[in-house]
Scaffold this active site. Sequence first.
Site, PDB file in Angstrom:
ATOM      1  N   LYS A 156       0.850  -1.182   0.000  1.00 49.15           N
ATOM      2  CA  LYS A 156       0.000   0.000   0.000  1.00 49.15           C
ATOM      3  C   LYS A 156       0.892   1.239   0.000  1.00 49.15           C
ATOM      4  CE  LYS A 156      -1.336   2.734   2.887  1.00 49.15           C
ATOM      5  NZ  LYS A 156      -1.161   3.904   1.994  1.00 49.15           N
ATOM      6  N   GLY A 210       7.366   5.071   7.630  1.00 48.03           N
ATOM      7  CA  GLY A 210       6.519   6.249   7.789  1.00 48.03           C
ATOM      8  C   GLY A 210       6.790   6.900   9.126  1.00 48.03           C
ATOM      9  N   GLU A 232      10.520   1.327   9.930  1.00 42.80           N
ATOM     10  CA  GLU A 232      11.461   2.415   9.590  1.00 42.80           C
ATOM     11  C   GLU A 232      10.705   3.708   9.832  1.00 42.80           C
ATOM     12  OE1 GLU A 232      14.555   2.183   8.711  1.00 42.80           O
ATOM     13  OE2 GLU A 232      14.708   0.032   8.334  1.00 42.80           O
ATOM     14  N   CYS A 266      13.673  11.263   6.009  1.00 48.07           N
ATOM     15  CA  CYS A 266      13.754  10.826   7.398  1.00 48.07           C
ATOM     16  C   CYS A 266      15.172  10.982   7.921  1.00 48.07           C
ATOM     17  CB  CYS A 266      13.316   9.377   7.526  1.00 48.07           C
ATOM     18  SG  CYS A 266      14.187   8.307   6.384  1.00 48.07           S
ATOM     19  N   GLU A 362      10.609  16.487  13.984  1.00 53.43           N
ATOM     20  CA  GLU A 362      11.044  16.482  12.586  1.00 53.43           C
ATOM     21  C   GLU A 362      10.551  17.743  11.894  1.00 53.43           C
ATOM     22  OE1 GLU A 362       9.430  12.537  11.198  1.00 53.43           O
ATOM     23  OE2 GLU A 362      11.282  12.583  10.054  1.00 53.43           O
TER      24      GLU A 362
HETATM   25  P1  NAD Z   1       2.776   8.487   7.548  1.00 53.05           P
HETATM   26  O1  NAD Z   1       3.135   7.685   8.736  1.00 53.05           O
HETATM   27  O2  NAD Z   1       1.702   9.488   7.670  1.00 53.05           O
HETATM   28  O3  NAD Z   1       2.358   7.546   6.342  1.00 53.05           O
HETATM   29  C1  NAD Z   1       3.162   6.451   5.925  1.00 53.05           C
HETATM   30  C2  NAD Z   1       2.259   5.385   5.330  1.00 53.05           C
HETATM   31  O4  NAD Z   1       1.361   4.910   6.315  1.00 53.05           O
HETATM   32  C3  NAD Z   1       1.401   5.873   4.181  1.00 53.05           C
HETATM   33  O5  NAD Z   1       1.290   4.830   3.242  1.00 53.05           O
HETATM   34  C4  NAD Z   1       0.064   6.147   4.852  1.00 53.05           C
HETATM   35  O6  NAD Z   1      -1.002   6.066   3.949  1.00 53.05           O
HETATM   36  C5  NAD Z   1       0.009   5.027   5.852  1.00 53.05           C
HETATM   37  N1  NAD Z   1      -0.833   5.277   7.030  1.00 53.05           N
HETATM   38  C6  NAD Z   1      -1.140   6.468   7.601  1.00 53.05           C
HETATM   39  N2  NAD Z   1      -1.932   6.264   8.673  1.00 53.05           N
HETATM   40  C7  NAD Z   1      -2.125   4.932   8.778  1.00 53.05           C
HETATM   41  C8  NAD Z   1      -2.840   4.100   9.695  1.00 53.05           C
HETATM   42  N3  NAD Z   1      -3.504   4.610  10.735  1.00 53.05           N
HETATM   43  N4  NAD Z   1      -2.799   2.773   9.496  1.00 53.05           N
HETATM   44  C9  NAD Z   1      -2.114   2.257   8.471  1.00 53.05           C
HETATM   45  N5  NAD Z   1      -1.425   2.969   7.580  1.00 53.05           N
HETATM   46  C10 NAD Z   1      -1.424   4.299   7.739  1.00 53.05           C
HETATM   47  O7  NAD Z   1       4.137   9.154   7.061  1.00 53.05           O
HETATM   48  P2  NAD Z   1       4.364  10.119   5.814  1.00 53.05           P
HETATM   49  O8  NAD Z   1       3.893  11.462   6.184  1.00 53.05           O
HETATM   50  O9  NAD Z   1       3.830   9.496   4.564  1.00 53.05           O
HETATM   51  O10 NAD Z   1       5.949  10.066   5.704  1.00 53.05           O
HETATM   52  C11 NAD Z   1       6.765  10.880   6.454  1.00 53.05           C
HETATM   53  C12 NAD Z   1       7.290  10.121   7.654  1.00 53.05           C
HETATM   54  O11 NAD Z   1       7.950   8.936   7.235  1.00 53.05           O
HETATM   55  C13 NAD Z   1       8.337  10.910   8.403  1.00 53.05           C
HETATM   56  O12 NAD Z   1       8.152  10.749   9.776  1.00 53.05           O
HETATM   57  C14 NAD Z   1       9.636  10.266   7.969  1.00 53.05           C
HETATM   58  O13 NAD Z   1      10.696  10.439   8.864  1.00 53.05           O
HETATM   59  C15 NAD Z   1       9.234   8.845   7.826  1.00 53.05           C
HETATM   60  N6  NAD Z   1      10.158   8.115   6.961  1.00 53.05           N
HETATM   61  C16 NAD Z   1      10.991   7.210   7.531  1.00 53.05           C
HETATM   62  C17 NAD Z   1      11.906   6.524   6.752  1.00 53.05           C
HETATM   63  C18 NAD Z   1      12.838   5.525   7.360  1.00 53.05           C
HETATM   64  O14 NAD Z   1      13.405   4.759   6.620  1.00 53.05           O
HETATM   65  N7  NAD Z   1      13.017   5.481   8.673  1.00 53.05           N
HETATM   66  C19 NAD Z   1      11.955   6.770   5.378  1.00 53.05           C
HETATM   67  C20 NAD Z   1      11.092   7.702   4.824  1.00 53.05           C
HETATM   68  C21 NAD Z   1      10.183   8.368   5.640  1.00 53.05           C
END
Ligand code: NAD
Length: 460
Positions: A156, A210, A232, A266, A362
């Site tokens: 997803k 995320g 991650e 991230c 962040e």
């Molecule tokens: P997010 O957590 O809002 O979303 C990530 C994913 O989770 C998306 O596919 C989203 O649709 C899904 N999602 C959101 N709420 C959900 C729920 N309740 N249940 C299941 N799935 C859900 O993050 P974002 O805004 O898309 O990305 C930014 C974040 O990701 C930042 O915190 C960043 O640091 C982190 N990130 C981490 C890494 C790593 O490798 N550690 C890499 C890239 C981004």
Amino acid sequence: MATFDVLDPASHVVVGTAPDGTVVDAVAAVDAAAAAFPGWAATAPRVRAEVLRKAYDLMVADTDRLAALISAENGKSQADARAEVAYAAEFFRWFSEEAVRSEGDYSTAPSTGARTLVTHQPVGVAALATPWNFPAAMATRKIAPALAAGCTVVLKPAMETPLTAIAVADLLREAGVPDGVVTLVTTTDAPAVVTAWLEDERVRKVSFTGSTPVGRTLMKQAADRVVNASMELGGNAPFVVTADADLDAAVAGAMIAKFRNGGQACTAANRFYVHVDVVDEFVARFGKAVEALRVGPAADPANEIGPLISERAAEGVRALVRDAVAAGARIAHEGEAPDGGWYVAPTVLVDVAPDAAILQQEIFGPVAPVVTWENEEDMLRLVNDNDYGLAAYLFAGRLQDALRLAERIEAGMVGINRGLVSDPSAPFGGVKQSGVGREGAREGLREFQETRYFSVDLST
Ligand code: NAD
């Protein structure tokens, strides 16, 4: 099926549509993955490797189109988008090489003399969820090791960037990935789809990239069925400059660590700790480079930074700057950004209070707060006084000092005299609330394998 629109963050124009998947689609995806799993797991590693290698070749050959797609739905500059395609493709190549090297072990148990045979088997159907900031690389960093291990996956992608994921899935089909091995569910209802997967007893693995709050929720959900979970999550990378650091190298590293993807990474440097003896010189040189950054739509290849992903994201970054300034920080340097839209001007803040909110969370935008330090112990305390522990950067003149300090910085990855830590051959991941597990390297394959052993009595 219902669809949803995908916007270009620069122009706010609709650049495509994606199917708006539901729980029914989520379950159908697991049906496909579960049906395909025994066949894919039994496929010779060499065959799986060659499919992944073909995916690498196809992805590299298609760089122009994929980079344009990434820029269109994510807003990042053409240069950043092309770099992402190269990085994303590299996971296919790296794991094509790892797929054929999953060794086991054979030993004699010291007390009983029984023989212990250790092997690594695919964990099963894996549910993957990825963010919008690296729509290609975050997908391939999971799909490649999963397929190398013999797992089948349901993915997803983020609803902001489904088009790149669809293109990656098409490319995998063209590379020879059989039906059901990779199934995508694009949706505007992430919680419903991911929950359906976590509740499905056929799903044995969840790999999420995320934010920390969402990761925490998924870990709780995964706990109900004790699903193997790799997380991650968010970061808040410190960037440390010592008194004897090479300042040209530190500025070059800072530009990459802070401004790659406009700060929406991230691993982005979030807070700068610069020794008092060199802070003025560092800020002057860094500020000059920041003011020269070109901000604007990716349509112009000369632009280095695009808009943020949404109005909300841009407003959040502006609010952090406003609050920091209200608490005494000063804008030392500010670049130019187009008026309106979701742009934030690249900014260097100085005189930032060590407890300011901008240092604790962040930023996810092109803003660099600088804090001055004098005493090493005080600096380390500030650096480590944080819930996150993903990346860190350290610029120091002597390698001995750099390693001594790096060992004391609580982060999964420390860039020493370089501003980039992401590398498919290295184990990417965080400590503390930045996550659990690693991606890339040998470790990335292990996340999709169960270690099993057979204990054999040869004496009977
Ligand atoms: P997010 O957590 O809002 O979303 C990530 C994913 O989770 C998306 O596919 C989203 O649709 C899904 N999602 C959101 N709420 C959900 C729920 N309740 N249940 C299941 N799935 C859900 O993050 P974002 O805004 O898309 O990305 C930014 C974040 O990701 C930042 O915190 C960043 O640091 C982190 N990130 C981490 C890494 C790593 O490798 N550690 C890499 C890239 C981004």
